[in-house]
Scaffold this motif. Structure first.
Motif, mmCIF file in Angstrom:
data_model
loop_
_atom_site.group_PDB
_atom_site.id
_atom_site.type_symbol
_atom_site.label_atom_id
_atom_site.label_comp_id
_atom_site.label_asym_id
_atom_site.label_seq_id
_atom_site.Cartn_x
_atom_site.Cartn_y
_atom_site.Cartn_z
ATOM 1 N N LEU A 76 -9.165 -5.107 -3.265
ATOM 2 C CA LEU A 76 -9.884 -5.551 -2.068
ATOM 3 C C LEU A 76 -11.227 -6.176 -2.451
ATOM 4 C CD1 LEU A 76 -9.579 -5.385 1.076
ATOM 5 C CD2 LEU A 76 -11.131 -3.446 0.963
ATOM 6 N N PRO A 77 -11.437 -7.479 -2.127
ATOM 7 C CA PRO A 77 -12.670 -8.158 -2.541
ATOM 8 C C PRO A 77 -13.836 -7.869 -1.600
ATOM 9 C CG PRO A 77 -11.277 -9.679 -1.359
ATOM 10 C CD PRO A 77 -10.500 -8.392 -1.445
ATOM 11 N N GLU A 78 -15.035 -8.284 -2.041
ATOM 12 C CA GLU A 78 -16.200 -8.177 -1.174
ATOM 13 C C GLU A 78 -16.001 -9.094 0.039
ATOM 14 O OE1 GLU A 78 -19.785 -9.006 -3.246
ATOM 15 O OE2 GLU A 78 -19.475 -7.482 -4.785
ATOM 16 N N GLY A 79 -16.584 -8.683 1.157
ATOM 17 C CA GLY A 79 -16.415 -9.470 2.371
ATOM 18 C C GLY A 79 -15.211 -9.040 3.186
ATOM 19 N N LYS A 80 -14.471 -8.070 2.678
ATOM 20 C CA LYS A 80 -13.335 -7.541 3.425
ATOM 21 C C LYS A 80 -13.424 -6.009 3.465
ATOM 22 C CE LYS A 80 -10.103 -11.348 2.767
ATOM 23 N NZ LYS A 80 -8.722 -11.753 2.420
ATOM 24 N N LYS A 81 -12.855 -5.457 4.509
ATOM 25 C CA LYS A 81 -12.852 -4.005 4.678
ATOM 26 C C LYS A 81 -11.416 -3.502 4.768
ATOM 27 C CE LYS A 81 -17.069 -4.042 7.533
ATOM 28 N NZ LYS A 81 -17.640 -3.639 8.840
ATOM 29 N N LEU A 82 -11.207 -2.267 4.272
ATOM 30 C CA LEU A 82 -9.909 -1.615 4.389
ATOM 31 C C LEU A 82 -10.067 -0.430 5.332
ATOM 32 C CD1 LEU A 82 -7.155 -1.092 1.852
ATOM 33 C CD2 LEU A 82 -8.034 0.955 2.977
ATOM 34 N N TYR A 104 0.860 -1.188 0.000
ATOM 35 C CA TYR A 104 0.000 0.000 0.000
ATOM 36 C C TYR A 104 0.898 1.240 0.000
ATOM 37 C CZ TYR A 104 0.912 1.033 4.956
ATOM 38 O OH TYR A 104 1.508 1.380 6.138
ATOM 39 N N TYR A 105 0.321 2.335 -0.443
ATOM 40 C CA TYR A 105 1.087 3.586 -0.526
ATOM 41 C C TYR A 105 0.208 4.749 -0.093
ATOM 42 C CZ TYR A 105 3.564 7.581 -2.534
ATOM 43 O OH TYR A 105 4.205 8.797 -2.719
ATOM 44 N N VAL A 106 0.754 5.571 0.857
ATOM 45 C CA VAL A 106 0.037 6.762 1.315
ATOM 46 C C VAL A 106 0.498 7.947 0.474
ATOM 47 C CG1 VAL A 106 -0.448 8.279 3.259
ATOM 48 C CG2 VAL A 106 -0.080 5.816 3.664
ATOM 49 N N ASP A 107 -0.403 8.438 -0.346
ATOM 50 C CA ASP A 107 -0.102 9.612 -1.186
ATOM 51 C C ASP A 107 -0.509 10.850 -0.402
ATOM 52 O OD1 ASP A 107 0.011 11.661 -3.060
ATOM 53 O OD2 ASP A 107 -0.554 10.327 -4.714
ATOM 54 N N ALA A 108 0.461 11.492 0.273
ATOM 55 C CA ALA A 108 0.172 12.648 1.117
ATOM 56 C C ALA A 108 -0.326 13.835 0.304
ATOM 57 C CB ALA A 108 1.429 13.038 1.900
ATOM 58 N N THR A 109 0.106 13.927 -0.933
ATOM 59 C CA THR A 109 -0.303 15.066 -1.763
ATOM 60 C C THR A 109 -1.780 14.988 -2.100
ATOM 61 O OG1 THR A 109 1.923 15.171 -2.739
ATOM 62 C CG2 THR A 109 0.152 16.310 -3.906
ATOM 63 N N LYS A 110 -2.250 13.826 -2.496
ATOM 64 C CA LYS A 110 -3.650 13.660 -2.875
ATOM 65 C C LYS A 110 -4.537 13.298 -1.683
ATOM 66 C CE LYS A 110 -4.570 11.436 -6.605
ATOM 67 N NZ LYS A 110 -4.637 10.382 -7.645
ATOM 68 N N GLY A 111 -3.929 12.879 -0.562
ATOM 69 C CA GLY A 111 -4.731 12.479 0.605
ATOM 70 C C GLY A 111 -5.467 11.172 0.361
ATOM 71 N N VAL A 112 -4.765 10.207 -0.252
ATOM 72 C CA VAL A 112 -5.390 8.912 -0.527
ATOM 73 C C VAL A 112 -4.409 7.800 -0.176
ATOM 74 C CG1 VAL A 112 -6.822 9.840 -2.384
ATOM 75 C CG2 VAL A 112 -4.584 8.849 -2.922
ATOM 76 N N VAL A 113 -4.980 6.625 0.014
ATOM 77 C CA VAL A 113 -4.187 5.411 0.172
ATOM 78 C C VAL A 113 -4.453 4.538 -1.043
ATOM 79 C CG1 VAL A 113 -3.963 3.236 1.436
ATOM 80 C CG2 VAL A 113 -4.042 5.386 2.679
ATOM 81 N N LEU A 114 -3.392 4.045 -1.676
ATOM 82 C CA LEU A 114 -3.527 3.152 -2.825
ATOM 83 C C LEU A 114 -3.288 1.724 -2.345
ATOM 84 C CD1 LEU A 114 -1.466 5.187 -5.472
ATOM 85 C CD2 LEU A 114 -3.943 5.209 -5.079
ATOM 86 N N TYR A 115 -4.269 0.844 -2.634
ATOM 87 C CA TYR A 115 -4.119 -0.576 -2.287
ATOM 88 C C TYR A 115 -4.730 -1.434 -3.396
ATOM 89 C CZ TYR A 115 -4.457 -5.154 -0.188
ATOM 90 O OH TYR A 115 -4.338 -6.504 0.055
ATOM 91 N N PRO A 116 -3.926 -2.289 -4.033
ATOM 92 C CA PRO A 116 -2.480 -2.295 -3.886
ATOM 93 C C PRO A 116 -1.861 -1.011 -4.437
ATOM 94 C CG PRO A 116 -3.143 -3.714 -5.689
ATOM 95 C CD PRO A 116 -4.405 -3.254 -5.051
ATOM 96 N N GLY A 117 -0.746 -0.586 -3.850
ATOM 97 C CA GLY A 117 -0.100 0.640 -4.285
ATOM 98 C C GLY A 117 1.341 0.696 -3.823
ATOM 99 N N TYR A 118 2.140 1.471 -4.535
ATOM 100 C CA TYR A 118 3.571 1.527 -4.257
ATOM 101 C C TYR A 118 4.087 2.917 -4.566
ATOM 102 C CZ TYR A 118 2.567 -3.440 -4.684
ATOM 103 O OH TYR A 118 1.997 -4.670 -4.545
ATOM 104 N N ALA A 119 5.200 3.251 -3.901
ATOM 105 C CA ALA A 119 5.836 4.544 -4.207
ATOM 106 C C ALA A 119 6.262 4.549 -5.670
ATOM 107 C CB ALA A 119 7.044 4.739 -3.295
ATOM 108 N N PRO A 120 6.249 5.705 -6.297
ATOM 109 C CA PRO A 120 6.629 5.783 -7.732
ATOM 110 C C PRO A 120 7.954 5.075 -8.002
ATOM 111 C CG PRO A 120 5.797 7.895 -6.992
ATOM 112 C CD PRO A 120 5.920 7.043 -5.759
ATOM 113 N N GLY A 121 7.916 4.198 -8.996
ATOM 114 C CA GLY A 121 9.120 3.493 -9.417
ATOM 115 C C GLY A 121 9.450 2.253 -8.620
#
Length: 292
Positions: free
Chosen positions: A80-86, A51-68
């Protein structure tokens, strides 16, 4: 200034969404954490990667990674599938690292902030020893408490039933032991009875002699009394009436003639002698006529 009380935000999985916004403030981006909650198992997993916390946009990307830094798509988890929460939440270290310097009244102001930090640290330690619900769970603390009480009552009831079962098992064991004892006694009695029957079968075919009070009898001797009853000696006996002595057991009580004539017309004791209304034996085992 911090005027927002929200410290977490929860999203339901749909198998497609990979970008999750959040708006609560934080002191450092490293204070923003992410976990995945499984509704079916009521378990949550704190993520340490993917996962990646994008402080500029104020979002969390999942799955997500820092640029590069993104791995191959095949190595990334699915959306994230149904039946699970983030859950995106803030967890700020309970520290106070600001130094205002020594110019009056800055040390006093810093001491006030330090005191508040210490209070929060003490509360954090206390909360760490309490029972809490998962961050993403819909279960309330009251429901958790009720579940604990219900579990306690069930445990008490189960213990009581277990104790009763143990008592019943002990009673069954005692009854089984008694039954086994009775069975053993029955087997012994049956064995004794078979032995008695065997002896009876053996000695019933033995010629009985007229009983004499002056004669000593040993086990297996069979005698006939004047009343027609036959008795078998079981313990050495001299002069004891078989009918009243415990040293004899009855063989038969049938009455009939004790004597008979042989082919030459002479009087003789029957092969199976029994009583006669006309004849008897004296002490010398000589035949004599009964009176009357």
């Amino acid at each position: 200034m911090v005027n927002q009380t929200e410290t977490k935000v929860i999203y339901q999985g749909d198998g497609k969404t990979t970008e999750f916004p959040f708006s609560f403030p934080y002191a450092d981006v490293s204070d923003v954490h992410v976990l995945v909650y499984d509704v079916a198992t009521d378990k949550e997993t704190v993520l340490t990667g993917d996962y990646y916390v994008d402080a500029t946009k104020g979002v969390v990307l999942y799955p997500g990674y820092a640029p590069g830094t993104a791995p191959a798509t095949s190595e990334q988890p699915a959306a994230l599938p149904e039946g699970k929460k983030l859950t995106i939440y803030r967890e700020t270290p309970v520290t106070q690292e600001t130094d205002l310097g020594e110019k009056y009244p800055l040390p006093l102001l810093e001491k006030m902030d330090d005191k508040l930090t210490m209070i929060v640290q003490e509360q954090t330690e206390t909360l760490a020893r309490t029972v809490t619900v998962p961050k993403s769970s819909d279960t309330s603390p009251e429901e958790i408490i009720q579940t604990l009480y219900d579990g306690r009552d069930l445990a008490v009831e189960s213990a009581s039933l277990a104790e009763k079962s143990a008592a019943d098992a002990a009673a069954c064991a005692t009854a089984a032991e008694a039954a086994a004892k009775e069975a053993n006694e029955g087997a012994a009695l049956a064995s004794s009875t078979l032995e008695e029957l065997s002896l009876s079968a053996k000695y019933l075919g033995t010629r009985a002699t007229a009983y004499s009070a002056s004669k000593t009898y040993t086990p297996a001797d069979v005698v006939m009394l004047t009343d027609g009853s036959a008795w078998r000696c079981i313990r050495t006996s001299t002069g004891e009436d078989p009918r009243t002595s415990g040293k004899w057991v009855p063989v038969t009580t049938t009455t009939a003639d004790t004597f008979e004539y042989d082919d030459n017309g002479d009087l003789m004791v029957r092969a199976s002698p029994q009583v006669s209304s006309y004849w008897g034996l004296d002490e010398n085992e000589d035949v004599y006529a009964l009176e009357g």
